[in-house]
Design a protein around this motif. Structure first.
Motif, PDB file in Angstrom:
ATOM      1  N   ALA A 100       0.799  -1.220   0.000  1.00 46.30           N
ATOM      2  CA  ALA A 100       0.000   0.000   0.000  1.00 46.30           C
ATOM      3  C   ALA A 100       0.836   1.277   0.000  1.00 46.30           C
ATOM      4  CB  ALA A 100      -0.937   0.016   1.204  1.00 46.30           C
ATOM      5  N   GLU A 101       2.058   1.212   0.568  1.00 48.15           N
ATOM      6  CA  GLU A 101       2.873   2.422   0.666  1.00 48.15           C
ATOM      7  C   GLU A 101       4.325   2.072   0.957  1.00 48.15           C
ATOM      8  OE1 GLU A 101       1.614   6.271   2.725  1.00 48.15           O
ATOM      9  OE2 GLU A 101       3.090   5.423   4.133  1.00 48.15           O
ATOM     10  N   VAL A 102       5.212   2.824   0.314  1.00 49.49           N
ATOM     11  CA  VAL A 102       6.652   2.688   0.552  1.00 49.49           C
ATOM     12  C   VAL A 102       7.179   4.057   0.957  1.00 49.49           C
ATOM     13  CG1 VAL A 102       8.890   2.194  -0.505  1.00 49.49           C
ATOM     14  CG2 VAL A 102       6.892   0.811  -1.101  1.00 49.49           C
ATOM     15  N   ARG A 103       7.992   4.094   2.019  1.00 48.62           N
ATOM     16  CA  ARG A 103       8.624   5.333   2.480  1.00 48.62           C
ATOM     17  C   ARG A 103      10.121   5.104   2.580  1.00 48.62           C
ATOM     18  NH1 ARG A 103       5.831   9.440   4.936  1.00 48.62           N
ATOM     19  NH2 ARG A 103       3.592   9.164   4.852  1.00 48.62           N
ATOM     20  N   ALA A 104      10.878   6.071   2.072  1.00 51.12           N
ATOM     21  CA  ALA A 104      12.335   6.004   2.145  1.00 51.12           C
ATOM     22  C   ALA A 104      12.875   7.391   2.445  1.00 51.12           C
ATOM     23  CB  ALA A 104      12.915   5.471   0.845  1.00 51.12           C
ATOM     24  N   ALA A 116       6.010  -0.946  -6.845  1.00 53.64           N
ATOM     25  CA  ALA A 116       5.588  -1.779  -7.976  1.00 53.64           C
ATOM     26  C   ALA A 116       5.935  -3.246  -7.727  1.00 53.64           C
ATOM     27  CB  ALA A 116       6.254  -1.290  -9.262  1.00 53.64           C
ATOM     28  N   PHE A 117       7.151  -3.501  -7.270  1.00 56.80           N
ATOM     29  CA  PHE A 117       7.595  -4.861  -6.999  1.00 56.80           C
ATOM     30  C   PHE A 117       6.690  -5.562  -5.986  1.00 56.80           C
ATOM     31  CE2 PHE A 117      10.066  -7.636  -4.164  1.00 56.80           C
ATOM     32  CZ  PHE A 117      10.466  -8.617  -5.063  1.00 56.80           C
ATOM     33  N   LEU A 118       6.313  -4.845  -4.932  1.00 58.24           N
ATOM     34  CA  LEU A 118       5.481  -5.449  -3.879  1.00 58.24           C
ATOM     35  C   LEU A 118       4.047  -5.709  -4.330  1.00 58.24           C
ATOM     36  CD1 LEU A 118       6.775  -3.437  -0.786  1.00 58.24           C
ATOM     37  CD2 LEU A 118       7.308  -5.810  -1.400  1.00 58.24           C
ATOM     38  N   ASN A 119       3.677  -5.158  -5.478  1.00 60.50           N
ATOM     39  CA  ASN A 119       2.336  -5.379  -6.015  1.00 60.50           C
ATOM     40  C   ASN A 119       2.311  -6.302  -7.228  1.00 60.50           C
ATOM     41  OD1 ASN A 119       0.127  -3.676  -4.610  1.00 60.50           O
ATOM     42  ND2 ASN A 119       1.927  -2.348  -4.665  1.00 60.50           N
ATOM     43  N   LEU A 120       3.452  -6.868  -7.583  1.00 59.24           N
ATOM     44  CA  LEU A 120       3.518  -7.763  -8.737  1.00 59.24           C
ATOM     45  C   LEU A 120       2.969  -9.143  -8.424  1.00 59.24           C
ATOM     46  CD1 LEU A 120       7.099  -7.073 -10.123  1.00 59.24           C
ATOM     47  CD2 LEU A 120       4.931  -6.449 -11.191  1.00 59.24           C
ATOM     48  N   PRO A 121       2.371  -9.800  -9.405  1.00 66.43           N
ATOM     49  CA  PRO A 121       2.012 -11.202  -9.227  1.00 66.43           C
ATOM     50  C   PRO A 121       3.291 -12.052  -9.248  1.00 66.43           C
ATOM     51  CG  PRO A 121       1.449 -10.477 -11.445  1.00 66.43           C
ATOM     52  CD  PRO A 121       1.942  -9.266 -10.701  1.00 66.43           C
ATOM     53  N   PRO A 122       3.235 -13.244  -8.685  1.00 64.97           N
ATOM     54  CA  PRO A 122       4.422 -14.111  -8.669  1.00 64.97           C
ATOM     55  C   PRO A 122       4.996 -14.321 -10.068  1.00 64.97           C
ATOM     56  CG  PRO A 122       2.678 -15.036  -7.316  1.00 64.97           C
ATOM     57  CD  PRO A 122       2.085 -13.865  -8.049  1.00 64.97           C
ATOM     58  N   GLY A 123       6.318 -14.215 -10.161  1.00 61.42           N
ATOM     59  CA  GLY A 123       7.014 -14.454 -11.415  1.00 61.42           C
ATOM     60  C   GLY A 123       7.100 -13.268 -12.355  1.00 61.42           C
ATOM     61  N   ALA A 124       6.425 -12.164 -12.050  1.00 61.62           N
ATOM     62  CA  ALA A 124       6.449 -10.987 -12.919  1.00 61.62           C
ATOM     63  C   ALA A 124       7.620 -10.083 -12.550  1.00 61.62           C
ATOM     64  CB  ALA A 124       5.140 -10.220 -12.795  1.00 61.62           C
ATOM     65  N   GLY A 125       8.000  -9.194 -13.459  1.00 58.97           N
ATOM     66  CA  GLY A 125       9.074  -8.238 -13.221  1.00 58.97           C
ATOM     67  C   GLY A 125       8.614  -6.839 -13.561  1.00 58.97           C
ATOM     68  N   THR A 126       9.427  -5.860 -13.234  1.00 57.94           N
ATOM     69  CA  THR A 126       9.083  -4.472 -13.507  1.00 57.94           C
ATOM     70  C   THR A 126      10.336  -3.664 -13.789  1.00 57.94           C
ATOM     71  OG1 THR A 126       7.881  -2.535 -12.694  1.00 57.94           O
ATOM     72  CG2 THR A 126       9.141  -3.770 -11.075  1.00 57.94           C
ATOM     73  N   SER A 167       5.705   6.480  -1.914  1.00 51.63           N
ATOM     74  CA  SER A 167       5.093   5.960  -3.134  1.00 51.63           C
ATOM     75  C   SER A 167       3.881   5.119  -2.770  1.00 51.63           C
ATOM     76  CB  SER A 167       6.114   5.099  -3.887  1.00 51.63           C
ATOM     77  OG  SER A 167       5.546   4.626  -5.083  1.00 51.63           O
ATOM     78  N   ARG A 168       2.776   5.361  -3.485  1.00 47.12           N
ATOM     79  CA  ARG A 168       1.540   4.592  -3.321  1.00 47.12           C
ATOM     80  C   ARG A 168       1.069   4.179  -4.706  1.00 47.12           C
ATOM     81  NH1 ARG A 168       0.422   9.354  -0.327  1.00 47.12           N
ATOM     82  NH2 ARG A 168       0.948   9.032   1.851  1.00 47.12           N
ATOM     83  N   PRO A 169       0.552   2.966  -4.864  1.00 48.20           N
ATOM     84  CA  PRO A 169       0.103   2.537  -6.182  1.00 48.20           C
ATOM     85  C   PRO A 169      -1.171   3.251  -6.610  1.00 48.20           C
ATOM     86  CG  PRO A 169      -0.438   0.863  -4.546  1.00 48.20           C
ATOM     87  CD  PRO A 169       0.383   1.922  -3.840  1.00 48.20           C
ATOM     88  N   LEU A 170      -1.238   3.590  -7.886  1.00 50.82           N
ATOM     89  CA  LEU A 170      -2.468   4.159  -8.458  1.00 50.82           C
ATOM     90  C   LEU A 170      -3.330   3.077  -9.074  1.00 50.82           C
ATOM     91  CD1 LEU A 170      -1.054   7.358 -10.199  1.00 50.82           C
ATOM     92  CD2 LEU A 170      -2.253   7.184  -8.006  1.00 50.82           C
ATOM     93  N   HIS A 171      -2.680   2.080  -9.695  1.00 54.00           N
ATOM     94  CA  HIS A 171      -3.373   0.979 -10.336  1.00 54.00           C
ATOM     95  C   HIS A 171      -2.671  -0.319  -9.956  1.00 54.00           C
ATOM     96  CE1 HIS A 171      -5.319   3.974 -12.854  1.00 54.00           C
ATOM     97  NE2 HIS A 171      -4.125   4.482 -13.092  1.00 54.00           N
TER      98      HIS A 171
END
Length: 99
Positions: A26-30, A62-72, A94-98
């Motif tokens: 849902a959210e990444v902070r750095a 983006a990585f944390l929202n990927l389905p297994p085996g997918a890349g970005t 960063s928060r996902p929009l889609h």
């Protein structure tokens, strides 16, 4: 995945000195602290350092929202810099929009 493990997968961000404060789908902070080695003319933090922070937050989100085996990979980026950073710490979020 632990925050330090996430950062270890990003050698450029790690070498720059960024740290992840939190990371889930849902959210990444750095954060990136001002340091003279990260500055440009006039002592302001370099835009490339700021963009590294922003791109790294987006990549992990983006990585944390990927389905297994997918890349970005980043294919496009737009940055608006509103003022110079001459001290302190910058935080990226960063928060996902889609998903």
């Amino acid at each position: 995945m632990e925050l330090t493990d996430l950062l270890a997968t990003m050698p450029f961000g790690q070498g720059l000195g960024m740290t992840f404060l939190s990371a889930d789908a849902a959210e990444v902070r750095a954060a990136l602290a001002w340091d003279e080695s990260r500055t440009t003319l006039g002592g302001a933090m370099h835009g490339g350092a700021l963009m590294t922070l922003a791109d790294s937050c987006g990549a992990v989100c983006a990585f944390l929202n990927l389905p297994p085996g997918a890349g970005t990979s980043t294919i496009e980026s737009k940055t608006n810099l509103f003022r110079g950073v001459r001290d302190g710490v910058v935080t990226g979020v960063s928060r996902p929009l889609h998903v």
